[in-house]
Design a protein around this motif. Structure first.
Motif, PDB file in Angstrom:
ATOM      1  N   LYS A  36      -1.001 -35.619  34.497  1.00 39.28           N
ATOM      2  CA  LYS A  36      -0.305 -34.495  33.867  1.00 39.28           C
ATOM      3  C   LYS A  36       1.209 -34.634  34.031  1.00 39.28           C
ATOM      4  O   LYS A  36       1.979 -34.280  33.126  1.00 39.28           O
ATOM      5  CB  LYS A  36      -0.780 -33.184  34.469  1.00 39.28           C
ATOM      6  N   ARG A  37       1.626 -35.137  35.177  1.00 36.63           N
ATOM      7  CA  ARG A  37       3.054 -35.310  35.426  1.00 36.63           C
ATOM      8  C   ARG A  37       3.653 -36.371  34.508  1.00 36.63           C
ATOM      9  O   ARG A  37       4.816 -36.281  34.107  1.00 36.63           O
ATOM     10  CB  ARG A  37       3.270 -35.688  36.888  1.00 36.63           C
ATOM     11  N   TRP A  38       2.864 -37.401  34.180  1.00 41.79           N
ATOM     12  CA  TRP A  38       3.373 -38.500  33.360  1.00 41.79           C
ATOM     13  C   TRP A  38       3.120 -38.295  31.864  1.00 41.79           C
ATOM     14  O   TRP A  38       3.596 -39.091  31.049  1.00 41.79           O
ATOM     15  CB  TRP A  38       2.710 -39.816  33.805  1.00 41.79           C
ATOM     16  N   PHE A  39       2.381 -37.276  31.520  1.00 45.91           N
ATOM     17  CA  PHE A  39       2.012 -37.091  30.109  1.00 45.91           C
ATOM     18  C   PHE A  39       3.240 -36.970  29.219  1.00 45.91           C
ATOM     19  O   PHE A  39       3.300 -37.566  28.135  1.00 45.91           O
ATOM     20  CB  PHE A  39       1.120 -35.843  29.977  1.00 45.91           C
TER      21      PHE A  39
ATOM     22  N   LEU B 269       1.292 -46.902  36.343  1.00 52.28           N
ATOM     23  CA  LEU B 269       1.547 -46.218  35.071  1.00 52.28           C
ATOM     24  C   LEU B 269       2.947 -46.524  34.559  1.00 52.28           C
ATOM     25  O   LEU B 269       3.139 -46.749  33.354  1.00 52.28           O
ATOM     26  CB  LEU B 269       1.377 -44.706  35.256  1.00 52.28           C
ATOM     27  N   ASP B 270       3.912 -46.526  35.467  1.00 56.07           N
ATOM     28  CA  ASP B 270       5.286 -46.835  35.068  1.00 56.07           C
ATOM     29  C   ASP B 270       5.374 -48.247  34.499  1.00 56.07           C
ATOM     30  O   ASP B 270       6.037 -48.492  33.486  1.00 56.07           O
ATOM     31  CB  ASP B 270       6.199 -46.690  36.285  1.00 56.07           C
ATOM     32  N   ASN B 271       4.692 -49.177  35.136  1.00 53.21           N
ATOM     33  CA  ASN B 271       4.694 -50.564  34.666  1.00 53.21           C
ATOM     34  C   ASN B 271       4.032 -50.679  33.291  1.00 53.21           C
ATOM     35  O   ASN B 271       4.533 -51.388  32.403  1.00 53.21           O
ATOM     36  CB  ASN B 271       3.958 -51.437  35.693  1.00 53.21           C
ATOM     37  N   SER B 272       2.931 -49.978  33.097  1.00 51.37           N
ATOM     38  CA  SER B 272       2.240 -50.029  31.796  1.00 51.37           C
ATOM     39  C   SER B 272       3.066 -49.381  30.703  1.00 51.37           C
ATOM     40  O   SER B 272       3.086 -49.843  29.554  1.00 51.37           O
ATOM     41  CB  SER B 272       0.880 -49.335  31.909  1.00 51.37           C
TER      42      SER B 272
ATOM     43  N   GLN C 125       4.438 -39.298  26.080  1.00 53.78           N
ATOM     44  CA  GLN C 125       4.548 -38.688  24.749  1.00 53.78           C
ATOM     45  C   GLN C 125       5.903 -38.981  24.124  1.00 53.78           C
ATOM     46  O   GLN C 125       5.990 -39.220  22.905  1.00 53.78           O
ATOM     47  CB  GLN C 125       4.318 -37.177  24.873  1.00 53.78           C
ATOM     48  N   ARG C 126       6.960 -38.968  24.928  1.00 51.68           N
ATOM     49  CA  ARG C 126       8.294 -39.236  24.387  1.00 51.68           C
ATOM     50  C   ARG C 126       8.396 -40.652  23.826  1.00 51.68           C
ATOM     51  O   ARG C 126       9.124 -40.891  22.858  1.00 51.68           O
ATOM     52  CB  ARG C 126       9.351 -39.028  25.469  1.00 51.68           C
ATOM     53  N   LYS C 127       7.717 -41.597  24.420  1.00 54.31           N
ATOM     54  CA  LYS C 127       7.777 -42.979  23.922  1.00 54.31           C
ATOM     55  C   LYS C 127       6.771 -43.235  22.802  1.00 54.31           C
ATOM     56  O   LYS C 127       6.810 -44.285  22.155  1.00 54.31           O
ATOM     57  CB  LYS C 127       7.539 -43.954  25.082  1.00 54.31           C
ATOM     58  N   GLY C 128       5.867 -42.292  22.571  1.00 51.97           N
ATOM     59  CA  GLY C 128       4.869 -42.494  21.523  1.00 51.97           C
ATOM     60  C   GLY C 128       3.686 -43.303  21.985  1.00 51.97           C
ATOM     61  O   GLY C 128       3.001 -43.934  21.157  1.00 51.97           O
TER      62      GLY C 128
ATOM     63  N   ARG D  45      -9.832 -37.198  42.640  1.00 55.93           N
ATOM     64  CA  ARG D  45      -9.815 -36.669  41.269  1.00 55.93           C
ATOM     65  C   ARG D  45      -8.589 -35.772  41.061  1.00 55.93           C
ATOM     66  O   ARG D  45      -7.891 -35.886  40.057  1.00 55.93           O
ATOM     67  CB  ARG D  45     -11.101 -35.892  40.991  1.00 55.93           C
ATOM     68  N   ASP D  46      -8.318 -34.906  42.039  1.00 54.01           N
ATOM     69  CA  ASP D  46      -7.128 -34.049  41.947  1.00 54.01           C
ATOM     70  C   ASP D  46      -5.847 -34.875  41.995  1.00 54.01           C
ATOM     71  O   ASP D  46      -4.879 -34.585  41.277  1.00 54.01           O
ATOM     72  CB  ASP D  46      -7.129 -33.026  43.083  1.00 54.01           C
ATOM     73  N   CYS D  47      -5.874 -35.894  42.842  1.00 56.22           N
ATOM     74  CA  CYS D  47      -4.686 -36.747  43.010  1.00 56.22           C
ATOM     75  C   CYS D  47      -4.306 -37.412  41.684  1.00 56.22           C
ATOM     76  O   CYS D  47      -3.141 -37.366  41.271  1.00 56.22           O
ATOM     77  CB  CYS D  47      -4.975 -37.794  44.083  1.00 56.22           C
ATOM     78  N   LEU D  48      -5.285 -38.006  41.006  1.00 51.88           N
ATOM     79  CA  LEU D  48      -4.998 -38.729  39.770  1.00 51.88           C
ATOM     80  C   LEU D  48      -4.803 -37.777  38.588  1.00 51.88           C
ATOM     81  O   LEU D  48      -4.008 -38.064  37.679  1.00 51.88           O
ATOM     82  CB  LEU D  48      -6.129 -39.715  39.476  1.00 51.88           C
ATOM     83  N   ASP D  49      -5.519 -36.657  38.594  1.00 53.95           N
ATOM     84  CA  ASP D  49      -5.348 -35.692  37.507  1.00 53.95           C
ATOM     85  C   ASP D  49      -3.946 -35.084  37.539  1.00 53.95           C
ATOM     86  O   ASP D  49      -3.294 -34.929  36.502  1.00 53.95           O
ATOM     87  CB  ASP D  49      -6.407 -34.594  37.637  1.00 53.95           C
TER      88      ASP D  49
END
Length: 401
Positions: free
Chosen positions: A244-247, A283-286, A251-254, A236-240
């Motif tokens: 947060k790091r990718w948020f 996440l990067d791929n998506s 957001q920049r791409k909308g 849970r900590d790993c993915l949370d």
């Protein structure tokens, strides 16, 4: 040409039967009468004569066309037994030898056509078993040498990638640190324009850092030096932490990023950094394939993974004695992009494969993710349809031992 092969003491044997017998023989045989006219030519001899430039319609004479000798000289020599004559026959004047024997009962001459090296005619079809074995051995050695050469080239490529990535890692870390200092205002106030430029530059730097990290992991996987640091960790900590790091990038791409992590996931043994990298690659791929205004959902929940074994109990019995608790965790990343055709669902996990050439990347993210998950004894797959988005899922067993 006589219609039959006649023996003085026996019933005449039809020429057709004689021809069938001669065709079976692995020798090039020509049968001629006393005048030199050809009575019979077996299959191998016909092929041999064709290589010498003769055709089946040619009316050949043994003495004048093939041996180029006087009939009296031939009979004078063959009356004393078998005789070998070296001649050049055909328009190409190819060197050939003929072994001639006279059959006094039928008054026929039988000539066996041979090559200059002593082997029977039709040289193009004279491959013996030994020749084939030698050819196979040579082919095997050539293929082995080519394979070893490719292996060495691949090893050198892996070493080069690892060396280049190591050399880039330190200066990139320094550059990223300076970006953080500037954006934090530690070196002075920034205008809005300056902040926008620095944030965009930092994003490019982070993308380059991920690329370098990807090369390092790929070289470690290729060289077999990957070692998992299995420790008791909280997924849970790993993915949370990752979401947060990718948020900010989403957001920049909308694109909206939603993280739905089940709080009931227990702690278990896994490599924190490697699993985080797998989820980051997904996440990067998506993010690459999701349009502005789309949504990406990162989901994780306990899962019962019913592994298939050789001796399987009946379905009702398996359901009755099913484990009371989940034995794995299912992590998925679902996007609202264009989707992937079914024929590409397997190959996208291979090295350097990119289905969409319009996107950036090296085609290594999914390949590395697959290897890292398999190293955890898990599995990864994709569910997708064109224009219906994609859902990448991987399972992590909790019993890593």
């Amino acid at each position: 040409m006589p219609p039959v092969a006649e023996d003085r003491n026996r019933r005449p044997l039809p020429l057709g039967a004689v021809r069938q017998v001669l065709d079976i023989l692995e020798k090039s045989l020509v049968v001629a009468d006393r005048s030199g006219g050809l009575v019979l030519v077996n299959a191998r001899a016909r092929r041999c004569l064709e290589t010498q430039g003769f055709t089946e319609t040619d009316e050949l004479n043994l003495f004048s066309d093939l041996l180029k000798m006087d009939a009296a000289d031939i009979f004078r020599q063959v009356e004393r037994g078998e005789h070998e004559v070296n001649v050049r026959i055909g328009p190409a004047e190819k060197r050939t030898s003929m072994r001639i024997r006279w059959m006094p009962e039928s008054d026929w001459l039988v000539a066996e056509i041979q090559n200059a090296d002593g082997q029977a005619g039709d040289s193009e079809t004279q491959l013996t078993v030994q020749d084939l074995l030698q050819e196979r051995e040579i082919t095997y050695r050539n293929l082995l040498a080519a394979y070893l050469k490719l292996q060495e080239v691949n090893r050198q490529k892996t070493v080069f990638l690892a060396s280049a990535a190591h050399e880039l890692k330190t200066p990139l870390a320094v550059i990223k640190g300076y970006y953080d200092l500037l954006l934090a205002g530690s070196l002075g106030r920034l205008t809005d324009k300056q902040r926008d430029i620095l944030e965009e530059s930092k994003e490019s730097c982070e993308r380059l850092v991920r690329l370098v990290s990807m090369f390092l992991n790929y070289s470690a996987l290729e060289s077999g030096k990957l070692v998992l640091q299995l420790r008791e960790n909280d997924l849970r900590d790993c993915l949370d932490e990752l979401s947060k790091r990718w948020f900010e990038a989403f957001q920049r791409k909308g694109v909206r990023l939603e993280a739905k992590i089940d709080p009931s996931i227990p702690t278990f043994r896994f490599d924190y950094q490697k699993v985080q990298q797998v989820a980051a690659n997904l996440l990067d791929n998506s993010l690459k394939h999701s349009p502005s205004g789309g949504t990406v959902v990162l989901r994780a929940a306990p899962h019962f993974w019913e592994r298939r074994v050789a001796t399987m109990a009946p379905l009702q019995e398996r359901r009755r004695f099913r484990l009371p608790r989940p034995n794995s965790v299912e992590v998925s990343v679902k996007d609202s992009g264009t989707g992937i055709s079914a024929e590409h669902h397997q190959e996208i996990f291979e090295d350097f494969v990119r289905v969409d050439r319009n996107t950036s990347g090296m085609g290594l993210g999914l390949a590395i993710a697959k290897r890292l998950i398999q190293a955890h004894r898990g599995k990864i797959w994709v569910e997708s349809d064109p224009n219906g988005g994609s859902r990448f899922t991987f399972l992590l067993p909790m019993d890593q031992g």
